[in-house]
Each structure stands twice: as structure tokens, then as C-alpha cells.
Design an enzyme around this catalytic site. Sequence first.
Site, PDB file in Angstrom:
ATOM      1  N   SER A   1      11.186  23.323   9.498  1.00 27.24           N
ATOM      2  CA  SER A   1      11.300  22.382  10.620  1.00 27.24           C
ATOM      3  C   SER A   1      11.305  20.965  10.062  1.00 27.24           C
ATOM      4  CB  SER A   1      10.129  22.560  11.576  1.00 27.24           C
ATOM      5  OG  SER A   1       8.957  22.010  10.987  1.00 27.24           O
ATOM      6  N   LYS A   2      11.334  20.009  10.961  1.00 30.05           N
ATOM      7  CA  LYS A   2      11.352  18.599  10.559  1.00 30.05           C
ATOM      8  C   LYS A   2      10.167  18.234   9.668  1.00 30.05           C
ATOM      9  CE  LYS A   2      14.110  16.312  14.062  1.00 30.05           C
ATOM     10  NZ  LYS A   2      14.131  16.896  15.400  1.00 30.05           N
TER      11      LYS A   2
END
Length: 450
Positions: free
Chosen positions: A221-222
Site C-alpha cells: 500500500s501507500k
Amino acid sequence: MEINENERVRFAPSPTGSLHIGGAHTALFNWLWARHTGGTFILRIEDTDRERSTDEYEQTIMDGMRWMGLDWDEGPDKGGSFGPYRQSKRMDEYLKTADSLVESGQAYRDGEAVIFRVPRGEKIGFDDVIYGEINVASEKASMNTDGTIKDIVMIKSDGMPTYNYAVVIDDHAMEITTVIRGEDHIANTPKQILIYRALGWKEPRFAHLPMILGNDKKKLSKRHGATSVFEYNDMGYLPGAVFNFLALLGWTPGNDIEIFGRELAVEKFQLSKVTKKPAVFDMKKLDFVNQEHLKAMNPADRREVIEPHWKEMGFQTEKFTKKYLEDALTLMGGRGKTTRELAEFSDYFLDFEAVKARYTAGDLTPEHRAVLKKCFGATSEKFSGRDWNAPELERFARGWCEENDVSLKEIAMPFRFALSGRKVSPGVFEIAEILGGDECKRRLAHYGLL
Ligand code: GLU
């Protein structure tokens, strides 16, 4: 190669963000399968989320795919006989087909919305190319959190189709043979199969790609850093290396081959050999793959990817010949994991200012200076204009050191610092050859060593 020109696969991004790693991975595997089989690779834009979809994101997704070298055969910009390739342009069909399901009693209206009635007692099974047999009872295909059956919204009250419904209409209309997408869609597949069945359509094959994890073994994810493929470009990763690295997330060409280009990947790719085991996105591995690609490049290509970084660093690359720049980079011999790093490591070939900013010669004692001045003076005299090449320089330096009872290191180390400002570099005599006699003398003189 297993030629199957009838293979039709698609990458179906929602233009609500730029092309991120997960999307690029999915696009790549679709592309590989299409190119391997000689089939067709389709780009379909799933833009039914009108609030979050933008033309800019659509463009950056396409640019990201182009950057990775993933060309498509049919798409919104290219056309094709199975369009439209943007969901927002297929509204009539979504509504018409929904009406037909209401008429046949398989769906019902709730205000403006159209809802699919999940049948009871049906077995839904599919043989995922990568995950294998997956069987679900229809009652479990779509559930509320409390485990009760949840009918499937096809058309929302705002008149827009939902993903699970539109995807079926599109994949059918586009005659998709194999749906290749992220594993996060496994849970959606039974819902989609129910809709295929209700419409009396044959469903495509499904191939769900493994989950991509960060180094901490949590879903990528980010939080794990750069997500858009362009950020990797800016950081100095080559498109061919990103391609190679992403292909390794779930697949390998075998024979312990880890570094490869497009052609080999296309030739060897096998959808059935993709593993369902979660793949770890390891930056160290990406660095390694990138460095290997950088090493394997031909000098002209390498110069072309490094020049933009040098320019960005403020260097006037046009002052030098292509050959000079290429020779300098060749001498760097595989140093630098990224194009950015290689540009930085080789800065001293571009401008002496970079050297001055790092090195002041403050470490040299007066005695050491005297020895260096003697040696460099003799060198300068011996090579007045001629034979300024690495073997000759080295031979002379060795001879002089022997005669004067000085270790070569005592000469070579300050020489390296004066030329490059660095402790670690390729061979100093090779650097001297590329810089040329005049430039070397200028640098030595600046430090008072000549
Ligand atoms: N728009 C969907 C997504 O980006 C497509 C999923 C699919 O390939 O069916 O996740």
C-alpha cells in the site's frame, strides 16, 4: 509458444489515480499473455465512478503503460470492433440488459435502482488458472456482514452501473476469453458468474494474480513508499527493469534466469505457471535488477538515460562529446543502482566544481604535498601533450614511485581525490585518461599539487 490468436484479455483500470504498482503488475501479466499467445490486449477504462474519474488520470495510466512498453491493441484511443472502451459510453446497454433481467424476474427494482436477486441452492464453481478450483454456494456469493444473503445491486439509484454488473456486460461484449486480474477480485467472481448465468452467457476463464506484499509481509500500500510507476522513473529505475522486476512477482522464466528483457518474457510466459503464493515487493531486489539492466545497456542508451539527471544536476552536458560521456559511464563499470545514483557517482567527469565542493586537500601534510608535487611535476613534464593514457600513466607512476621509494598508494589516493573528490572510484589512471591531460593538470594545480 502456444499460439492462440483467439485469446482476448483486458486491463480494466478505473481512472481514479495514476498507474500504481498493483495495476502495472496486472497490466503486465495481461500483456505478457496476449503477446505470448499472439492474442489481443485490450485497454478498457472503468469510469463509472463519475466523481473520482478524471481524464488526467486516464492519460497518466496510459502514459504509465507506454513507459513500461505495454502497448494495447484495442482501447479508447485506438478504437477496435468491440467498443466502446469506456464504460461511461455503454450506459444504454447496461440499462437495457438490466431491464431484461427485471422482465425475466431475476432482478427487481427498488426505486431507481435495479437489484439482482441472488438465487438459492446453486453451486458456483470455477477453475481459476492460478488459484485452482474455487467452489461457493450461491447463498455465500454475496453476503451481509451478519451472513444473510445480500442481493447484488446492478444499477444504483443514480442510474450508474456497479462494477460487478458492468464488468460482466463488458467482458461479454468484448469477447474476453481470460480475465486476468488481482486476487482481491476472487470474492467478486461468484457474483459475476451468477450474472453470466442469469443472462445465459458463458463465462470467461479466470486467472487471479497473487497478492503483492511489502517487506513487512503486509499487503502493498501507500505506506510502503512510492506507488505510481512514474515515481520509479523519477527515482532512477529503468522501464525495462521495472518490467523485469514486476514479472518476477509471481512468475519466473525458469533455469534460474532472473534478469531478462521483453522478448524472453514473452517467449517463456505461462499463465498456468504463475504462483498464487503472495509475492514480496522487495526494493533491494528491484535495485539489483535495475543495476543489472543498467550494466547490460549499450553505451549510447546508457548515456541517454543518464543525461537528463546530469542536466537536472546543473551540468552542461553539451560541452562534451557523446563519446566522452559514454566512455565515462562505461568506466563506471556497473556502479550505481539507479540512473540517478550513476549520474551522481560520475559527476566529476562533468564539472570540477563538484569535486571542489567535496574535497579541499586539507588532509595533506606539507611533506606529503612536497612528494606529490615532485611526482606530478615529473608526470606533467614527461607527458607534455602526448601519451596521456592509463597504461602509460600507470607505468610512469610505478617507475617513479620505485625510484623515489614511495608507495604507489601515497600518490594514487590523493590523485584520485584531486580528480574525483571521492574515496571510491574506478581506476584513477583510467579516470585521468578520460579527463585528459589539460583537465587533470588544472585540477592538480587547483590543489597546489603541480
Ligand atoms: N476496475 C477494476 C479494478 O481496477 C477492474 C477489475 C477487473 O479486472 O475485473 O479493480
